[in-house]
Scaffold this active site. Structure first.
Site, short mmCIF file in Angstrom:
data_model
loop_
_atom_site.label_atom_id
_atom_site.label_comp_id
_atom_site.label_asym_id
_atom_site.label_seq_id
_atom_site.Cartn_x
_atom_site.Cartn_y
_atom_site.Cartn_z
N GLU A 162 0.83 -1.23 0.03
CA GLU A 162 -0.16 0.02 0.08
C GLU A 162 0.90 1.16 0.02
O GLU A 162 1.96 1.32 0.82
CB GLU A 162 -0.76 -0.12 1.20
CG GLU A 162 -1.65 1.09 1.24
CD GLU A 162 -2.68 1.23 -0.04
OE1 GLU A 162 -3.28 0.61 -0.47
OE2 GLU A 162 -2.41 2.69 -0.60
N LEU A 164 -0.50 4.48 0.31
CA LEU A 164 -1.19 5.55 0.60
C LEU A 164 -0.28 6.34 1.65
O LEU A 164 0.51 5.95 2.56
CB LEU A 164 -2.49 5.25 1.50
CG LEU A 164 -2.34 4.66 2.63
CD1 LEU A 164 -2.21 5.73 4.02
CD2 LEU A 164 -3.84 4.02 2.77
N LEU A 222 9.82 -1.06 -0.51
CA LEU A 222 10.88 -0.28 0.63
C LEU A 222 11.69 0.68 -0.22
O LEU A 222 12.05 1.65 0.27
CB LEU A 222 12.00 -1.63 0.91
CG LEU A 222 11.19 -2.54 1.88
CD1 LEU A 222 12.74 -3.31 2.49
CD2 LEU A 222 10.66 -2.03 3.45
N ASN A 225 9.77 4.13 -0.65
CA ASN A 225 10.07 4.72 0.62
C ASN A 225 11.39 5.01 1.04
O ASN A 225 11.83 6.48 1.53
CB ASN A 225 9.39 4.10 1.93
CG ASN A 225 7.92 3.88 2.15
OD1 ASN A 225 7.30 5.25 1.43
ND2 ASN A 225 7.39 3.05 2.85
N PHE A 273 11.94 14.18 8.92
CA PHE A 273 10.63 13.48 8.51
C PHE A 273 10.44 12.55 9.62
O PHE A 273 11.20 12.01 10.59
CB PHE A 273 11.15 12.50 7.31
CG PHE A 273 12.15 11.46 7.11
CD1 PHE A 273 11.87 10.36 8.07
CD2 PHE A 273 13.40 11.89 6.57
CE1 PHE A 273 12.90 9.48 7.89
CE2 PHE A 273 14.29 10.75 6.38
CZ PHE A 273 14.16 9.64 7.22
N CYS A 277 6.52 4.78 8.53
CA CYS A 277 7.05 4.23 7.54
C CYS A 277 8.66 4.49 6.94
O CYS A 277 9.27 3.44 6.90
CB CYS A 277 6.44 4.28 6.10
SG CYS A 277 4.67 3.45 6.23
C1 UDX Z 1 5.05 7.63 3.51
C2 UDX Z 1 4.70 7.47 1.99
O1 UDX Z 1 4.75 8.75 1.21
C3 UDX Z 1 3.63 6.43 1.49
O2 UDX Z 1 3.77 6.32 0.02
C4 UDX Z 1 3.74 5.10 2.16
O3 UDX Z 1 2.80 4.44 1.83
C5 UDX Z 1 3.99 5.59 3.60
O4 UDX Z 1 5.13 6.58 4.17
P1 UDX Z 1 3.45 8.88 5.10
O5 UDX Z 1 4.60 8.74 6.12
O6 UDX Z 1 2.09 8.65 5.60
O7 UDX Z 1 3.59 8.26 3.88
O8 UDX Z 1 3.61 10.45 4.88
P2 UDX Z 1 4.66 11.49 3.83
O9 UDX Z 1 3.77 12.62 3.25
O10 UDX Z 1 5.39 10.62 3.09
O11 UDX Z 1 5.47 12.19 5.05
C6 UDX Z 1 6.46 11.48 5.68
C7 UDX Z 1 7.30 12.53 6.52
O12 UDX Z 1 8.28 13.41 5.60
C8 UDX Z 1 6.37 13.49 7.47
O13 UDX Z 1 6.81 13.78 8.69
C9 UDX Z 1 6.58 14.80 6.40
O14 UDX Z 1 6.34 15.89 7.06
C10 UDX Z 1 8.12 14.75 5.79
N1 UDX Z 1 8.30 15.47 4.66
C11 UDX Z 1 7.63 15.17 3.52
C12 UDX Z 1 9.11 16.52 4.39
O15 UDX Z 1 9.75 16.87 5.77
N2 UDX Z 1 9.34 16.97 3.49
C13 UDX Z 1 8.86 16.76 2.34
O16 UDX Z 1 8.94 17.67 1.38
C14 UDX Z 1 7.98 15.86 2.46
#
Ligand code: UDX
Ligand code: UDX
Ligand code: ADP
Length: 476
Positions: A162, A164, A222, A225, A273, A277
């Site tokens: 997935e 999402l 993997l 991500n 981040f 995941c």
């Molecule tokens: C992520 C993947 O995007 C998704 O495809 C996978 O299924 C699960 O892991 P998620 O962790 O829910 O999703 O959110 P995401 O939007 O990827 O953000 C992850 C982290 O990165 C957040 O803390 C966000 O604030 C940070 N981030 C994201 C940044 O610091 N800068 C960015 O440009 C984008």
């Protein structure tokens, strides 16, 4: 297909299983979807008016489908027996002890699902692995099923990762970039892949549903991500160079993103981040690489994590430095605790790291987040419960939180933070008042004009106090 899917059972009613099955039920009125979980609390919440997770647009879908072709239950055995297809979407935490501690994914929940399925099912089924699991997990599920299968029963195991993202789950599920289905290269394997594709084709265009071998499918998740996280660590590494040189990371990101080979997304420098995941999957990739004796590969991906730790630490230290190298007994407002906007999830949230750092330095925190539950914040910060004289106080109102504090620290990029009345906050704060924007979302010129000493990621620290000191030193 020859064996139409009429009933689906999903084990695990979490951030993945809940939204995925809700959208599936919405798009496939001809399929009955039952989501089961061993947690009675979780299931009760899914059956109530306050769902266990906050996800924009999800309430409406659940309202529409629940009781029609979407059911939430703790009664796993009958749901598994009836199902033609079973999704496994239980959590796969990083192991906390034993071999691979701190890095390998713990498959104990996946394994117990496989055992339960083998134990109770009396006819053949398709079992779909949806949890993020290390490469070759499908093979372990196959082994467990095979070793325990009842006579006359057979299983096809598919990998269907997935993609999402939280906060945009409904849209991501409704309009996915792609759907990956990995399976066995055999006639039975192809039939199972076709059956699961048929489910997705209720709403996803056929050309977006791609088939591959199981291991490619598992590794793709993997790798995707790891690449996404790598972009964030890369821009965060550049942000440190910006702070040291006078370049502005927003300008650099814009310039980089205009290269069509790179693209503009995931170049937002930040406090780091978070989420369930990125870190887990990269640690997993590192562990797998090491297990395969690919030491250089392991070291390469480990750097993405190390850079993220560095970024969180740098931000925490900068707050202390700017506030005259001591925050002992100072009150600091933390705005945002979720790992990103539009979710109440705090797993691996950089806010936790920053808050703990500030607490260790002796500060008292006033925390506000629009969606994170009070109890979750206390749990994340190892605070037993909120007492009168506690150093962690949680607020329902951002203006109340800011009152009487020395600084605002933005940890999550909630849209509503952009439009707050910062003059009003400033007036109620101690002076000099500081604003540390860990997400680069505020209007820094406007804040400076109000009187805040502003610091943000990827830009030289504010000049205000340095100039005053200089003026003082010259007797002016
Ligand atoms: C992520 C993947 O995007 C998704 O495809 C996978 O299924 C699960 O892991 P998620 O962790 O829910 O999703 O959110 P995401 O939007 O990827 O953000 C992850 C982290 O990165 C957040 O803390 C966000 O604030 C940070 N981030 C994201 C940044 O610091 N800068 C960015 O440009 C984008
Ligand atoms: C590069 C930048 O692309 C260009 O914008 C900059 O101005 C100068 O440096 P160049 O080195 O000429 O241009 O070629 P490029 O197409 O980027 O390829 C560089 C190397 O990467 C080549 O050896 C190429 O074979 C290799 N490469 C490229 C890969 O191995 N895989 C890829 O997917 C892309
Ligand atoms: P994810 O983000 O991967 O969806 P969550 O922790 O949100 O992870 O959800 C996983 C869910 O799986 C939890 O609600 C947990 O109770 C459930 N779960 C874990 N193991 C089992 C099991 N063996 N049987 C049933 N449910 C399980």
């Amino acid at each position: 297909p020859e064996t139409p899917i009429r009933k689906i059972c999903c084990i695990g009613a979490g951030y993945v299983g809940g939204p995925t099955c809700s959208v599936l039920a919405l798009k496939c009125p001809d399929i009955q979807v039952t989501v089961v979980d061993r947690s009675e609390l979780r299931i009760n919440q899914w059956n109530s008016s306050k769902l266990p997770i906050y996800e924009p647009g999800l309430d409406e879908i659940v309202q529409k489908c629940r009781g029609r072709n979407l059911f939430f239950s703790t009664d796993m055995v009958p749901a598994l027996k009836e199902a033609d297809l079973i999704f496994i979407s239980v959590n796969t935490p990083t192991k906390t002890f034993g071999l691979g501690k701190g890095r390998a994914a713990d498959l104990k929940f996946v394994e117990s699902c496989a055992r339960l399925i083998a134990d109770v099912c009396e006819r053949s089924k398709i079992v779909v692995e949806k949890s993020t699991v290390p490469v070759r997990a499908a093979a372990s599920i196959v082994n467990i099923l095979k070793a325990n299968t009842k006579p006359g029963v057979s299983y096809q195991v598919l990998s269907n990762p997935e993609f999402l993202a939280e906060g945009t789950a409904v849209n991501d599920l409704t309009n996915p970039d792609r759907v990956l289905i990995g399976g066995e290269i055999s006639e039975d394997g192809k039939r199972a892949i076709a059956a699961l594709s048929w489910v997705y084709q209720h709403w996803v265009p056929a050309e977006k549903i791609i088939h591959m071998n199981t291991w490619s499918s598992e590794l793709s998740k993997l790798a995707a991500n790891a690449f996404l996280a790598q972009r964030i660590s890369s821009i965060n590494a550049i942000s440190a160079v910006c702070e040291a040189t006078g370049a502005d990371v927003s300008e650099v990101a814009k310039a980089i993103g205009l290269d069509s080979r790179l693209g503009p997304k995931f170049l937002q420098a930040s406090v780091g981040f978070g989420g369930s995941c990125f870190q887990k999957d990269i640690l997993n990739l590192v562990y797998i690489s090491e297990s395969l004796n690919l030491t250089s590969v392991a070291a390469y991906w480990q750097q993405v994590i190390d850079m993220n730790e560095y970024q969180k630490m740098r931000f925490g230290q900068r707050i202390v430095q700017a506030m005259f190298n001591t925050i002992t007994d100072k009150h600091i407002t933390v705005l945002g605790f979720a790992f990103k906007k539009n979710t109440g999830d705090t797993r691996e949230s950089p806010a936790i790291y920053v808050a703990k750092h500030l607490l260790e330095e002796g500060a008292c925190l006033h925390i506000y987040d629009p969606k994170v539950e009070r109890a979750q914040i206390l749990l994340d910060l190892d605070q037993p419960d909120e007492k009168e004289n506690s150093c962690v106080r949680i607020f329902d109102d951002p203006y109340e939180a800011a009152k009487g504090t020395h600084a605002l620290v933005i940890c999550t990029e909630w849209d509503q933070f952009i439009t707050y009345d910062y003059q009003r906050m400033y007036d109620s704060m101690l002076k000099p008042a500081f604003a540390f924007d860990g997400r680069k979302i505020l209007d820094h010129a406007a804040l400076t004009k109000i009187g805040f000493h502003v610091e943000t990621i990827g830009k030289r620290p504010g000049q205000r106090f340095q100039e005053q000191n200089w003026a003082g030193a010259n007797g002016m």
